[in-house]
Write a protein that holds these residues in place. Structure first.
Motif: not given
Length: 531
Positions: A233-256
Motif C-alpha cells: 500500500e506504500e506504492h499506492g492502491t490506485a496505482r496497483l489497480l491501474e497497472r493490473a487493469l493495463n495487464g488484464a488486456n480487456l478486449p477493445p470493445s470494453a468501454d469505460e
C-alpha cells in the motif's frame, strides 16, 4: 411494487435455473453437459443426432429417443439456454430429412452461465471446509511478489501484476469460503450424537488437535501478511489497480463502464483483504474471528469429550438401572419374592434399628434370628427424628468477600509485575546475556522463563531460536554464543551462571505509550545493587 429498487442490488433474471425443476431435469442437465463438452473442444454448434449420440458419454443412461431429445432441445431454447439456426453444410437424402435434421443448436451465454452455476452447487455440496495454513502462507507470498513488482515500476510487468493480483484474490476467497464451511461443519459436529462412541470420541479428539495446530503460529503468519500488505500500500492502491487493469488486456470493445466495473470489483476485493489482515485498534478483524472460532471450538470439543469420558466412566445410568429393576419386578414368580428382591436391590431393611449392631457381635452366631438375639439399645433420637445421632445446627455461611478482594488484588499485582518485567527486559537489539548483570529475583524468573522457551524451540536455518510468550506480547531471539564466555547473573538470592548467549527481546507490533525500554543497566535493582 414498482420502483428502481435498492442501489447496487442485482436482480435475478426471470426463470433462472428453471431447467432444474420437473421430471426431465436430468435430461436437460445432460444435454447442457453435451454442449459444454463441445465448447471445450471448440465445437460451436451441434445437430440433433450429435446431441442424441453423445448423451451416454455424460453418464446419462436412461433410454431416450431422438423425438424426446428434440422436445428437450426446444424447451431449453424457450428458456434462452440454447439458440437454433439452419445448417447448410450437411447433405440430406430426402426433403423430410432436411426438414427434420437441418437445425443446429448453440449454447447461449446464459446457458453456459446456468450450467456452470449448477456445477458449482454440486461441487460445493461435496467439498469440506478446512483451516489451511498454506493459504495464509500463499497470501503472504503473493503480497511480497506484488511489492517486488510495484517497486520495479516496469510497464512490461503489468501482466504479471494482474496475474499475481488474481492469485491473491483467489487465495483470499478460498480462505474465506473454507473458514465458513469449516465453522458450519464444526457446529454440526458439536451437535452430533454419534452412535459409535469410539469413533465419535476419536473424531472430536483429532479435531481438537487439528484446531490447535492451526492456531499455533497463526498470529505470526498474520503479522507477516500485515507487514507485506503495508509495503504494497506504500506504492499506492490506485496505482496497483491501474497497472493490473493495463495487464488484464480487456478486449477493445470494453468501454469505460466495463473498465470502471472491473476496478470496482478489484477495490472490493482489496477492501476484503484489508478487513482480514490490516491492523486496527482492536487487532486484525479476520484473524481475530479465526482465533475466536478456533478458541470456542476447542473449548466446546473439550467439554464434549469430558462428557463422553464421564458417561463411559459410569457403568450405567440411573434411568437404565430403574428400567432393569422394573423388568425384574415384572418377572417375579410370586408376590413373596418382591420384598426379597427389593431388599437385594436397595440394601434397605424394613426397620431402621436393624442396622445397629451388638457391642460384641462375635457372641452372636451367624444365622440367628433377630427375634431370638439379645436386644440392642436404640437411641431415642432414632424414633423422634429418624436419625441415630444428635442433630446440630447448620453452620453459618462463610463470608468470602474478603477472600475475593484479596484474590483480585493479587491478580492485579501479578499483572502489573508482568507488565513491568516486559518493559524492563526489552532490549534495543542483540546483546550479551551477561549485560543484564544484577537483577531483581522476579525479573530474573521472567528472563529465565523466556530463555527456557527459546531453548525449547528448534534451531532455524540461520542458527537462531525464536519464541513468543503465550499471550504473544514478547518475542525472544536467541543467537548461538559466539565464544565460550560464561555469563553470571546475580540476584538477591544468589548467582546464576551459564553460556553467554546473545539475546534480543522485543515487543512485537507497534509500540504503545509507556512501553519504551528503560536505559541499559536499569533492571529494577535497588540503589547500589547494579553490576
Amino acid at each position: 411494487m414498482g420502483g428502481t429498487g435498492v442501489q447496487g442490488f442485482e436482480r435475478l433474471p426471470a426463470r433462472v435455473f428453471d431447467f432444474t425443476s420437473g421430471s426431465r431435469r436430468d435430461l436437460y442437465f445432460a444435454i447442457l453437459h453435451v454442449f459444454n463438452d463441445a465448447n471445450e473442444r471448440l465445437e460451436t454448434a451441434l445437430l440433433l443426432e450429435q446431441v442424441h449420440g453423445r448423451l451416454p458419454g455424460t453418464g446419462y443412461t436412461d433410454p431416450v429417443d431422438e423425438d424426446e431429445v428434440e422436445a428437450a432441445l426446444r424447451h431449453l431454447e424457450s428458456l434462452d439456454l440454447l439458440e437454433s439456426s439452419q445448417s447448410y453444410t450437411a447433405s440430406y437424402a430426402t426433403a423430410a430429412e432436411f426438414e427434420r435434421k437441418n437445425v443446429q443448436y448453440t449454447l447461449t451465454a446464459r446457458g453456459e452461465a446456468e450450467f456452470a452455476g449448477v456445477r458449482v452447487v454440486l461441487e460445493r455440496l461435496k467439498e469440506k471446509g478446512a483451516l489451511q495454513t498454506a493459504v495464509l502462507d500463499a497470501v503472504g507470498d503473493r503480497l511480497a511478489a506484488l511489492d517486488t513488482l510495484m517497486s520495479a515500476d516496469d510497464p512490461a510487468q503489468d501482466s504479471r501484476v494482474f496475474t499475481t493480483l488474481q492469485e491473491l484474490e483467489g487465495h483470499l476467497d478460498s480462505l474465506r469460503d473454507n473458514t465458513k464451511r469449516f465453522n458450519n461443519e464444526l457446529q454440526r459436529l458439536l451437535r452430533a450424537d454419534g452412535a459409535d462412541l469410539d469413533t465419535f470420541h476419536e473424531v472430536k479428539k483429532a479435531t481438537v488437535g487439528y484446531l490447535d495446530a492451526f492456531v499455533d503460529n497463526l498470529e505470526e503468519r498474520a503479522r507477516t501478511i500485515a507487514d507485506a500488505l503495508a509495503r504494497v500500500e506504500e506504492h499506492g492502491t490506485a496505482r496497483l489497480l491501474e497497472r493490473a487493469l493495463n495487464g488484464a488486456n480487456l478486449p477493445p470493445s470494453a468501454d469505460e463502464r466495463v473498465r470502471a466495473d472491473w476496478l470496482d470489483g478489484r477495490r472490493a476485493k482489496w477492501s476484503g483483504l484489508r478487513l482480514w489482515f490490516a491492523p486496527a485498534e482492536d487487532g486484525q478483524e479476520g484473524v481475530r474471528r479465526l482465533h475466536e472460532v478456533a478458541r470456542r471450538a476447542i473449548g466446546a470439543l473439550l467439554e464434549t469429550l469430558e462428557r463422553i469420558t464421564e458417561s463411559r466412566r459410569r457403568a450405567s445410568s440411573t434411568a437404565e438401572d430403574l428400567r432393569t429393576a422394573a423388568r425384574w419386578f415384572a418377572g417375579a414368580a410370586s408376590e413373596e419374592e418382591l420384598p426379597l428382591l427389593w431388599s437385594a436391590l436397595t440394601g434397605l431393611s424394613p426397620a431402621r434399628h436393624a442396622v445397629l449392631g451388638h457391642e460384641d457381635g462375635e457372641l452372636i452366631e451367624p444365622g440367628t434370628a433377630w427375634a431370638d438375639a439379645d436386644p440392642v439399645p436404640v437411641s431415642p433420637n432414632l424414633r423422634s427424628s429418624g436419625r441415630s445421632g444428635r442433630v446440630a445446627r447448620t453452620a453459618r455461611v462463610r463470608d468470602v468477600r474478603a477472600t475475593e478482594r484479596r484474590r483480585r488484588e493479587r491478580a492485579l499485582a501479578q499483572r502489573a509485575q508482568t507488565e513491568r518485567a516486559r518493559q524492563l527486559l526489552a532490549t534495543d537489539g542483540p546483546m550479551r546475556l551477561s549485560s543484564f548483570g544484577m537483577l531483581e529475583h522476579d525479573l530474573f524468573e521472567h528472563l529465565l522463563s523466556l530463555l527456557g522457551q527459546a531453548l525449547a524451540e528448534p534451531v532455524a536455518s540461520d542458527g537462531t531460536r525464536r519464541a513468543l510468550t503465550f499471550d504473544g506480547r514478547m518475542e525472544i531471539v536467541l543467537y548461538p554464543p559466539p565464544d565460550g564466555r560464561v555469563a553470571t547473573l546475580r540476584t538477591p538470592r544468589g548467582e546464576f551462571t551459564g553460556p553467554d548467549h546473545v539475546v534480543s527481546i522485543s515487543v512485537p507490533g507497534p509500540a504503545r505509550a509507556g512501553d519504551a525500554p528503560p536505559p541499559r543497566g536499569s533492571f529494577g535493582v535497588a540503589e547500589g545493587g547494579a553490576a
